[in-house]
Write a protein that holds these residues in place. Structure first.
Motif, PDB file in Angstrom:
ATOM      1  N   GLY A 269      -4.686   1.144  -8.157  1.00  0.00           N
ATOM      2  CA  GLY A 269      -5.355   1.782  -7.029  1.00  0.00           C
ATOM      3  C   GLY A 269      -4.310   2.367  -6.093  1.00  0.00           C
ATOM      4  N   ASP A 270      -4.323   1.925  -4.844  1.00  0.00           N
ATOM      5  CA  ASP A 270      -3.338   2.389  -3.860  1.00  0.00           C
ATOM      6  C   ASP A 270      -2.252   1.360  -3.602  1.00  0.00           C
ATOM      7  OD1 ASP A 270      -4.748   4.756  -3.516  1.00  0.00           O
ATOM      8  OD2 ASP A 270      -5.986   3.952  -1.898  1.00  0.00           O
ATOM      9  N   PHE A 271      -2.148   0.330  -4.436  1.00  0.00           N
ATOM     10  CA  PHE A 271      -1.219  -0.768  -4.161  1.00  0.00           C
ATOM     11  C   PHE A 271      -0.206  -0.945  -5.290  1.00  0.00           C
ATOM     12  CE2 PHE A 271      -4.814  -1.619  -1.453  1.00  0.00           C
ATOM     13  CZ  PHE A 271      -4.247  -2.151  -0.294  1.00  0.00           C
ATOM     14  N   TYR A 272       1.061  -1.115  -4.892  1.00  0.00           N
ATOM     15  CA  TYR A 272       2.129  -1.417  -5.837  1.00  0.00           C
ATOM     16  C   TYR A 272       2.285  -2.925  -5.971  1.00  0.00           C
ATOM     17  CZ  TYR A 272       3.742   3.393  -6.196  1.00  0.00           C
ATOM     18  OH  TYR A 272       3.825   4.739  -6.467  1.00  0.00           O
TER      19      TYR A 272
ATOM     20  N   ASN B   8       0.841  -1.196   0.000  1.00  0.00           N
ATOM     21  CA  ASN B   8       0.000   0.000   0.000  1.00  0.00           C
ATOM     22  C   ASN B   8       0.881   1.253   0.000  1.00  0.00           C
ATOM     23  OD1 ASN B   8      -1.452   2.276   1.653  1.00  0.00           O
ATOM     24  ND2 ASN B   8      -3.074   0.974   0.825  1.00  0.00           N
ATOM     25  N   ILE B   9       0.579   2.219  -0.856  1.00  0.00           N
ATOM     26  CA  ILE B   9       1.409   3.402  -0.983  1.00  0.00           C
ATOM     27  C   ILE B   9       1.479   4.192   0.319  1.00  0.00           C
ATOM     28  CG2 ILE B   9      -0.518   4.775  -1.900  1.00  0.00           C
ATOM     29  CD1 ILE B   9       1.531   6.312  -3.586  1.00  0.00           C
TER      30      ILE B   9
ATOM     31  N   LEU C 250       8.294   9.161   4.380  1.00  0.00           N
ATOM     32  CA  LEU C 250       8.282  10.031   3.216  1.00  0.00           C
ATOM     33  C   LEU C 250       6.844  10.334   2.819  1.00  0.00           C
ATOM     34  CD1 LEU C 250      10.964   8.152   1.079  1.00  0.00           C
ATOM     35  CD2 LEU C 250      11.312  10.302   2.288  1.00  0.00           C
ATOM     36  N   SER C 251       6.686  11.356   1.992  1.00  0.00           N
ATOM     37  CA  SER C 251       5.350  11.681   1.501  1.00  0.00           C
ATOM     38  C   SER C 251       4.961  10.741   0.365  1.00  0.00           C
ATOM     39  CB  SER C 251       5.322  13.128   0.999  1.00  0.00           C
ATOM     40  OG  SER C 251       6.100  13.247  -0.180  1.00  0.00           O
ATOM     41  N   GLU C 252       3.663  10.691   0.087  1.00  0.00           N
ATOM     42  CA  GLU C 252       3.193   9.846  -1.018  1.00  0.00           C
ATOM     43  C   GLU C 252       3.760  10.330  -2.355  1.00  0.00           C
ATOM     44  OE1 GLU C 252       1.156  11.314   1.157  1.00  0.00           O
ATOM     45  OE2 GLU C 252       0.364   9.643   2.334  1.00  0.00           O
ATOM     46  N   THR C 253       3.964  11.645  -2.481  1.00  0.00           N
ATOM     47  CA  THR C 253       4.522  12.195  -3.721  1.00  0.00           C
ATOM     48  C   THR C 253       5.933  11.677  -3.961  1.00  0.00           C
ATOM     49  OG1 THR C 253       3.207  14.207  -3.466  1.00  0.00           O
ATOM     50  CG2 THR C 253       5.122  14.317  -4.941  1.00  0.00           C
ATOM     51  N   ILE C 254       6.727  11.644  -2.897  1.00  0.00           N
ATOM     52  CA  ILE C 254       8.101  11.151  -3.029  1.00  0.00           C
ATOM     53  C   ILE C 254       8.097   9.652  -3.295  1.00  0.00           C
ATOM     54  CG2 ILE C 254      10.355  10.937  -1.901  1.00  0.00           C
ATOM     55  CD1 ILE C 254       9.470  13.761  -2.739  1.00  0.00           C
TER      56      ILE C 254
END
Length: 617
Positions: free
Chosen positions: A130-133, A93-94, A103-107
């Motif tokens: 979605g929110d998963f890599y 999950n991101i 870290l931030s989600e952007t990074i």
């Protein structure tokens, strides 16, 4: 991307002390000169980089560099991201990744973009759903990527026992090393330091992955592994209490057998006749083409076993990974080129192309034999001059030989008229040399430290003069103003090869089919060695010996891994094979230094180019 380049800039300056010109740094990072200046402005406040008219240099503490900016997309963070995906069977999950990596989600997304670019080189794919890599790809390819990450962190040198231990704390690394070493001794198998570490690393990665439920599921043909590989894997199973699946045994056997440099005598004695014939062909071909004798010191017998394993892998379609491909090509072009010639003969025998990873293993096997012969060829021939009454000549000569193994004493003489004309240097004991023009140095009868310094200085002078005279002769012979081309227009490798072949053919150097011969060599293995390329045909069949020079300061994407700025396409007559190696050795030696390429691509004319090369001698 910019922050990763900044980290690369900082690392390059730290690892290469001294001043570096802006154009050299731009060449190294494949960016513009203006971009280098922008990187400096951002780094100067916290990264110990200083600038002057001489360029840029690092002026700070030693140790691992760290760019403290929280937005840094560093290699370490990319690898941490990949490891999190590889060591968990579930998608990541991101937001969980952002929390655990602070870290931030952007990074995280920026890191994921870099990780995706790196992973695709191994046929491993990263996707955000979605929110998963998710990470997908063959288990074998994932393991190749894991080993490559460790080699990259070790700057493409061998991964030491301490590094492996640090990265796999849950496994008794020392015990695995001991098992491999003992099994090698029991089977009369020689492993050098790199081979040993490479085998251990892949075994440990396999154990970790299997424990996590990540087996290799790809289908393989029945690989006939060596007795050493079978016994070693049996002992690993016994020690770890893990039963290795058949596919994992095949994968590890390929690594093990590919790494062995010296096999047990019984295997050599039972070599099939067709492979003995192949080795004879290879040895003769390399000697005729490259003036290197691989038949010395029983090398060919041991190399035969490696060739048998290699051909077996080619015929079965099995792939072996070698993380040292890039570093071997850039650090040892001469040895790698010799390995390509050997691969050409193996390919004709097996009816299969030989991939770069296998060529790199060939280079590792033949490297020592080639390096020793090149070193022998570069030894200076010396005459020792001493008056007849000096009975201390023999002990002094012995001490000279012991202190300077790079010298070969050709003659001991008592008069200048007896000095052979073919020696490179004369060492005179306690007397002046007045009649000969051969470089000479006078020392005392006692061979003091001051005498050693005198000899060493004179040797350096002789080596420089010999190299300069030899290369200057090649420059006059090879280069031609009609075969010199400069442009800033973006072009492809194929366009440049076509241009080179046409220019050479139009000037009566080669036939009209030379483009096909250049591409045949390129298809075997790219002729790019870092930032420059030396395309040439496999066989020397030209009407004249010449070089076509192509300079493009904007760079040319020569292959998927190399952007080159200087191309020197070679054409050689059959009876100039010795000159080919002499030129290739010296030119590649100069070009592996990026500051030299940076200087050459700023040449304003053909004469300027020649003067720049001469200044690099």
């Amino acid at each position: 991307m910019a922050q990763q380049k900044e980290e690369q800039l900082l690392a390059y300056l730290r690892e290469n002390p001294g001043w570096h010109k802006t154009n050299e740094l731009a060449l190294h990072l494949n960016v513009s000169v203006r971009t280098i200046r922008n990187y400096y402005k951002r780094l100067a406040s916290h990264a110990y980089i200083v600038s002057s008219r001489e360029g840029y240099k690092y002026q700070g503490p030693t140790g691992h560099p760290s760019l403290v900016a929280s937005t840094d997309v560093s290699r370490e963070r990319v690898y941490l991201f990949l490891n999190k995906l590889l060591h968990d069977t579930k998608p990541q999950n991101i937001y969980d990744l952002a929390a655990t990596m602070f870290l931030s989600e952007t990074i995280i997304k920026k890191i994921a973009a870099q990780a995706k670019e790196y992973a695709v080189r191994f046929n491993v794919h990263i996707n955000l759903q979605g929110d998963f890599y998710h990470i997908t790809g063959a288990e074998e390819d994932k393991r190749h990527m894991l080993s490559d990450m460790l080699y990259t962190e070790s700057e493409n040198r061998f991964v030491s026992q301490s590094v492996i231990k640090e990265n796999f704390p849950s496994i008794d690394t020392d015990r695995i090393f001991a098992i491999v070493e003992q099994c090698a001794d029991d089977n009369d198998v020689y492993l050098n330091t790199f081979d040993l570490s490479n085998i251990v690393l892949h075994i440990i990665i396999a154990l970790e992955r299997i424990k996590a439920g990540q087996d290799i599921h790809d289908n393989h043909n029945a690989y006939q592994s060596s007795l050493f590989a079978r016994e070693l894997l049996t002992q690993i199973e016994r020690y770890s209490t893990i039963t290795l699946p058949r596919e994992d045994k095949v994968f590890l056997s390929l690594i093990i057998d590919g790494s062995v440099s010296r096999w047990e005598p019984t295997l050599v004695e039972n070599t099939p006749k067709e492979f003995l014939t192949l080795i004879e062909v290879i040895v003769t071909y390399i000697k005729d083409t490259y003036k290197i004798d691989l038949a010395q010191n029983n090398f060919s017998n041991q190399f035969t076993i490696h060739i048998i394993r290699l051909v077996q892998r080619l015929q079965e379609g099995t792939v072996i990974h070698n993380p040292m491909v890039t570093s071997l090509k850039t650090s040892s072009p001469t040895i790698y080129e010799c390995a390509v010639l050997i691969a050409h003969q193996i390919s004709a025998f097996a009816g299969q192309s030989v991939p770069d990873a296998e060529i790199a293993y060939i280079a590792m096997h033949v490297g020592n034999a080639i390096a020793e012969q090149i070193a022998d060829e570069k030894k200076l021939k010396v005459a020792i001059l001493a008056p007849e009454y000096q009975d201390s000549l023999i002990p002094v000569a012995n001490r000279i030989t012991k202190t300077f193994p790079e010298l070969v004493i050709q003659a001991n003489v008592t008069d200048e008229e007896q000095i052979p004309t073919n020696v490179d240097m004369v060492i005179a004991l306690n007397q002046k040399v007045t009649k000969v023009t051969i470089p000479h140095v006078t020392i005392s009868l006692f061979f003091t430290n001051q005498d050693i310094k005198r000899i060493r200085r004179k040797m350096a002078e002789v080596v420089e003069i010999k190299g300069q005279h030899s290369f200057e002769k090649h420059i006059a012979h090879f280069f031609d103003s009609r075969l010199f081309y400069m442009t800033s227009t973006r072009q492809t490798r194929e366009e440049i090869v076509t241009l080179a072949a046409k220019k050479l053919a139009d000037n009566g150097v080669v036939g009209t089919d030379y483009r096909e011969k250049l591409m045949q060599r390129e298809q075997m293995s790219s002729t790019a060695f870092g930032k420059f390329a030396i395309p040439h045909s496999i066989r020397m069949e030209a009407q004249q010996t010449k070089a076509f020079v192509y300079i493009n300061p904007t760079g040319v994407q020569w292959d998927k891994n190399n952007k080159v700025y200087l191309v020197v396409a070679l054409a050689f007559r059959p009876d100039d094979s010795k000159a080919f190696r002499a030129f290739f050795d010296k030119f590649s030696e100069i070009m592996v230094e990026e500051q030299n390429i940076a200087t050459l691509i700023t040449s304003r004319s053909y004469n300027d180019f020649l003067n720049n090369i001469a200044s690099m001698m």
